[in-house]
Scaffold this motif. Structure first.
Motif, PDB file in Angstrom:
ATOM      1  N   ILE A 186       0.746  -1.147   0.040  1.00 23.97           N
ATOM      2  CA  ILE A 186      -0.032  -0.092   0.250  1.00 23.97           C
ATOM      3  C   ILE A 186       0.949   1.025   0.060  1.00 23.97           C
ATOM      4  O   ILE A 186       1.659   1.488   0.899  1.00 23.97           O
ATOM      5  N   PHE A 187       0.494   2.154  -0.831  1.00 21.06           N
ATOM      6  CA  PHE A 187       1.432   3.407  -1.034  1.00 21.06           C
ATOM      7  C   PHE A 187       0.684   4.597  -0.108  1.00 21.06           C
ATOM      8  O   PHE A 187      -0.376   5.072  -0.721  1.00 21.06           O
ATOM      9  N   SER A 188       1.052   4.968   1.096  1.00 24.81           N
ATOM     10  CA  SER A 188       0.676   5.830   1.897  1.00 24.81           C
ATOM     11  C   SER A 188       1.159   7.269   1.678  1.00 24.81           C
ATOM     12  O   SER A 188       2.378   7.211   1.421  1.00 24.81           O
ATOM     13  N   ASN A 189       0.359   8.189   1.676  1.00 23.86           N
ATOM     14  CA  ASN A 189       0.914   9.695   1.399  1.00 23.86           C
ATOM     15  C   ASN A 189       1.863  10.132   2.547  1.00 23.86           C
ATOM     16  O   ASN A 189       2.086  11.148   2.355  1.00 23.86           O
ATOM     17  N   ILE A 190       1.928   9.301   3.522  1.00 26.17           N
ATOM     18  CA  ILE A 190       2.808   9.825   4.804  1.00 26.17           C
ATOM     19  C   ILE A 190       3.897   8.854   5.276  1.00 26.17           C
ATOM     20  O   ILE A 190       4.740   9.104   5.511  1.00 26.17           O
ATOM     21  N   PHE A 191       3.368   7.539   5.148  1.00 23.88           N
ATOM     22  CA  PHE A 191       4.069   6.584   5.671  1.00 23.88           C
ATOM     23  C   PHE A 191       5.117   6.037   4.417  1.00 23.88           C
ATOM     24  O   PHE A 191       5.978   5.241   4.401  1.00 23.88           O
ATOM     25  N   GLY A 192       4.781   6.222   3.173  1.00 21.38           N
ATOM     26  CA  GLY A 192       5.551   5.635   1.963  1.00 21.38           C
ATOM     27  C   GLY A 192       4.960   4.390   1.622  1.00 21.38           C
ATOM     28  O   GLY A 192       3.724   4.001   2.037  1.00 21.38           O
ATOM     29  N   VAL A 193       5.780   3.513   0.892  1.00 18.62           N
ATOM     30  CA  VAL A 193       5.268   2.157   0.969  1.00 18.62           C
ATOM     31  C   VAL A 193       5.211   1.201   2.031  1.00 18.62           C
ATOM     32  O   VAL A 193       6.021   0.973   2.814  1.00 18.62           O
ATOM     33  N   ILE A 194       4.113   0.446   2.308  1.00 14.69           N
ATOM     34  CA  ILE A 194       3.863  -0.234   3.419  1.00 14.69           C
ATOM     35  C   ILE A 194       3.355  -1.613   3.148  1.00 14.69           C
ATOM     36  O   ILE A 194       2.712  -1.411   2.008  1.00 14.69           O
ATOM     37  N   LYS A 195       3.726  -2.732   3.749  1.00 16.76           N
ATOM     38  CA  LYS A 195       2.926  -3.990   3.479  1.00 16.76           C
ATOM     39  C   LYS A 195       1.434  -3.723   4.231  1.00 16.76           C
ATOM     40  O   LYS A 195       1.224  -3.165   5.086  1.00 16.76           O
ATOM     41  N   ALA A 196       0.618  -4.751   3.747  1.00 20.90           N
ATOM     42  CA  ALA A 196      -0.925  -4.839   4.074  1.00 20.90           C
ATOM     43  C   ALA A 196      -0.595  -5.249   5.873  1.00 20.90           C
ATOM     44  O   ALA A 196      -1.729  -4.659   6.368  1.00 20.90           O
ATOM     45  N   ASP A 197       0.210  -5.821   6.174  1.00 22.00           N
ATOM     46  CA  ASP A 197       0.199  -6.183   7.586  1.00 22.00           C
ATOM     47  C   ASP A 197       1.146  -5.370   8.425  1.00 22.00           C
ATOM     48  O   ASP A 197       1.221  -5.572   9.651  1.00 22.00           O
ATOM     49  N   ASP A 198       1.628  -4.327   7.923  1.00 23.10           N
ATOM     50  CA  ASP A 198       2.478  -3.430   8.576  1.00 23.10           C
ATOM     51  C   ASP A 198       1.670  -2.487   9.853  1.00 23.10           C
ATOM     52  O   ASP A 198       0.480  -2.451   9.230  1.00 23.10           O
ATOM     53  N   LYS A 199       2.122  -2.370  10.848  1.00 22.73           N
ATOM     54  CA  LYS A 199       1.159  -1.499  11.969  1.00 22.73           C
ATOM     55  C   LYS A 199       1.288  -0.208  11.943  1.00 22.73           C
ATOM     56  O   LYS A 199       2.549   0.201  12.026  1.00 22.73           O
ATOM     57  N   ILE A 200       0.183   0.543  11.785  1.00 23.75           N
ATOM     58  CA  ILE A 200       0.162   1.926  11.493  1.00 23.75           C
ATOM     59  C   ILE A 200      -0.908   2.453  12.734  1.00 23.75           C
ATOM     60  O   ILE A 200      -2.012   1.861  12.666  1.00 23.75           O
ATOM     61  N   PRO A 201      -0.536   3.806  12.928  1.00 17.40           N
ATOM     62  CA  PRO A 201      -1.483   4.504  13.622  1.00 17.40           C
ATOM     63  C   PRO A 201      -2.493   5.096  12.631  1.00 17.40           C
ATOM     64  O   PRO A 201      -2.553   5.302  11.555  1.00 17.40           O
ATOM     65  N   ASP A 202      -3.781   5.407  13.406  1.00 21.89           N
ATOM     66  CA  ASP A 202      -4.720   6.445  13.018  1.00 21.89           C
ATOM     67  C   ASP A 202      -4.130   7.764  12.366  1.00 21.89           C
ATOM     68  O   ASP A 202      -3.464   8.431  13.275  1.00 21.89           O
ATOM     69  N   TYR A 203      -4.329   8.380  11.177  1.00 19.93           N
ATOM     70  CA  TYR A 203      -3.731   9.640  10.775  1.00 19.93           C
ATOM     71  C   TYR A 203      -4.764  10.125   9.639  1.00 19.93           C
ATOM     72  O   TYR A 203      -5.527   9.557   9.120  1.00 19.93           O
ATOM     73  N   LYS A 204      -4.462  11.557   9.326  1.00 21.44           N
ATOM     74  CA  LYS A 204      -5.030  12.210   8.162  1.00 21.44           C
ATOM     75  C   LYS A 204      -4.139  12.971   7.473  1.00 21.44           C
ATOM     76  O   LYS A 204      -3.472  13.947   8.053  1.00 21.44           O
ATOM     77  N   LEU A 205      -4.246  12.909   6.235  1.00 15.77           N
ATOM     78  CA  LEU A 205      -3.439  13.872   5.285  1.00 15.77           C
ATOM     79  C   LEU A 205      -4.500  13.753   4.016  1.00 15.77           C
ATOM     80  O   LEU A 205      -4.338  12.759   3.435  1.00 15.77           O
ATOM     81  N   LYS A 206      -4.925  14.786   3.611  1.00 11.00           N
ATOM     82  CA  LYS A 206      -5.734  14.790   2.491  1.00 11.00           C
ATOM     83  C   LYS A 206      -4.762  14.633   1.081  1.00 11.00           C
ATOM     84  O   LYS A 206      -3.714  15.151   1.136  1.00 11.00           O
ATOM     85  N   GLN A 207      -5.163  13.912   0.272  1.00  8.62           N
ATOM     86  CA  GLN A 207      -4.535  13.554  -0.971  1.00  8.62           C
ATOM     87  C   GLN A 207      -4.171  14.736  -1.557  1.00  8.62           C
ATOM     88  O   GLN A 207      -5.099  15.724  -1.813  1.00  8.62           O
ATOM     89  N   GLY A 208      -2.689  14.685  -1.961  1.00  9.87           N
ATOM     90  CA  GLY A 208      -2.271  15.680  -2.634  1.00  9.87           C
ATOM     91  C   GLY A 208      -1.785  17.200  -1.743  1.00  9.87           C
ATOM     92  O   GLY A 208      -1.264  17.927  -2.215  1.00  9.87           O
ATOM     93  N   GLU A 209      -2.088  17.109  -0.341  1.00  9.49           N
ATOM     94  CA  GLU A 209      -1.625  18.078   0.388  1.00  9.49           C
ATOM     95  C   GLU A 209      -0.234  17.920   1.062  1.00  9.49           C
ATOM     96  O   GLU A 209       0.040  16.629   1.057  1.00  9.49           O
ATOM     97  N   SER A 210       0.275  18.851   1.552  1.00  7.87           N
ATOM     98  CA  SER A 210       1.636  18.581   1.949  1.00  7.87           C
ATOM     99  C   SER A 210       1.872  19.473   3.231  1.00  7.87           C
ATOM    100  O   SER A 210       0.929  20.228   3.584  1.00  7.87           O
ATOM    101  N   PHE A 211       3.086  19.867   3.533  1.00  8.73           N
ATOM    102  CA  PHE A 211       3.368  20.607   4.784  1.00  8.73           C
ATOM    103  C   PHE A 211       4.801  21.006   4.736  1.00  8.73           C
ATOM    104  O   PHE A 211       5.670  20.138   4.301  1.00  8.73           O
TER     105      PHE A 211
END
Length: 245
Positions: free
Chosen positions: A111-136
């Motif tokens: 899975i290609f996350s816009n904050i974590f980068g590439v992760i496997k389906a069973d990688d453990k991640i927290p709940d987060y929010k970042l609108k697609q295309g937004e940055s900081f």
């Protein structure tokens, strides 16, 4: 076979009361690189104005902003494939699958996350929010992950057949360097977009249930309500065009 997949902007809360660390992700040797983005994201949450957070999160709801401005390093974690919800994940319905199908997805889906980068389906991640295309902080997150993770991904995928089910936005995080398959869905002569998400979820589920491992097996797969009308080839990409109905 490895399946490249998109994340979802909507997510399920909760999880194990643990913190993310290098063992939470594929490629632990690159964890320090992920941290560069995650720490900047976390610091931005602490210092940004509500107007900035509205833009970052894509919402003006105060309760949502308050929820997601919390420290992600102290947030509960769960499998990414169970964290995400939305059309594709609803149709995948991971939690309803038998253990063998879940294991297939865990081991073969990236899975290609816009904050974590590439992760496997069973990688453990927290709940987060970042609108697609937004940055900081003027960060080009897609370029950062492309620059720092592509070589490792090339090596990881070297001997694998690849099915790319990502939305176009996430192709910027990684460019595939070998022959691969994609899919397009057409109904009444028009390319569908919203329901393409549903079919991506359905196809991932079917691959898992049938334990599909090669292009040949995939091309011979009978998919309900879908018929192959064309296979287009352009450079490394082979696109299977399905008609719906």
């Amino acid at each position: 076979m490895k399946i490249l997949f998109s994340p979802s902007e909507t997510k399920i809360g909760g999880g194990d009361i643990k913190c993310i660390d290098k063992n939470s992700f594929i490629f632990p040797e690159l964890f320090e690189k992920r941290l560069e983005i995650l720490e900047k994201y976390n610091n931005y949450l602490k210092n940004a104005s509500n107007n900035d957070l509205e833009k970052l999160f894509g919402t003006k709801k105060i309760e949502v902003i308050e929820k997601y401005k919390q420290d992600i390093f102290k947030s509960p974690i769960m499998k990414a494939i169970q964290r995400y919800e939305g059309v594709a994940y609803d149709y995948l319905n991971y939690n309803s699958l038998e253990v063998s199908a879940q294991k297939y997805i865990d081991e073969n889906t990236l899975i290609f996350s816009n904050i974590f980068g590439v992760i496997k389906a069973d990688d453990k991640i927290p709940d987060y929010k970042l609108k697609q295309g937004e940055s900081f902080e003027n960060l080009k997150i897609d370029k950062f992950y492309s620059d720092n993770f592509s070589q490792t991904l090339d090596n990881y995928l070297l001997d694998e057949d690849i099915l790319d089910l990502r939305a176009g936005f996430y192709e910027k995080f990684y460019t595939i360097k070998k022959p691969y398959l994609t899919m397009k869905f057409i109904k009444e002569g028009k390319v569908v977009s919203h329901f393409a998400k549903a079919y991506r979820g359905e196809i991932l589920k079917l691959l898992a249930l049938k334990n599909i491992k090669t292009f040949e097996q995939l091309l011979n797969l009978q998919i309900e309500n879908l018929s192959i009308v064309e296979i287009k080839e352009q450079k490394l990409k082979k696109e299977i065009v399905y008609t719906i109905g």
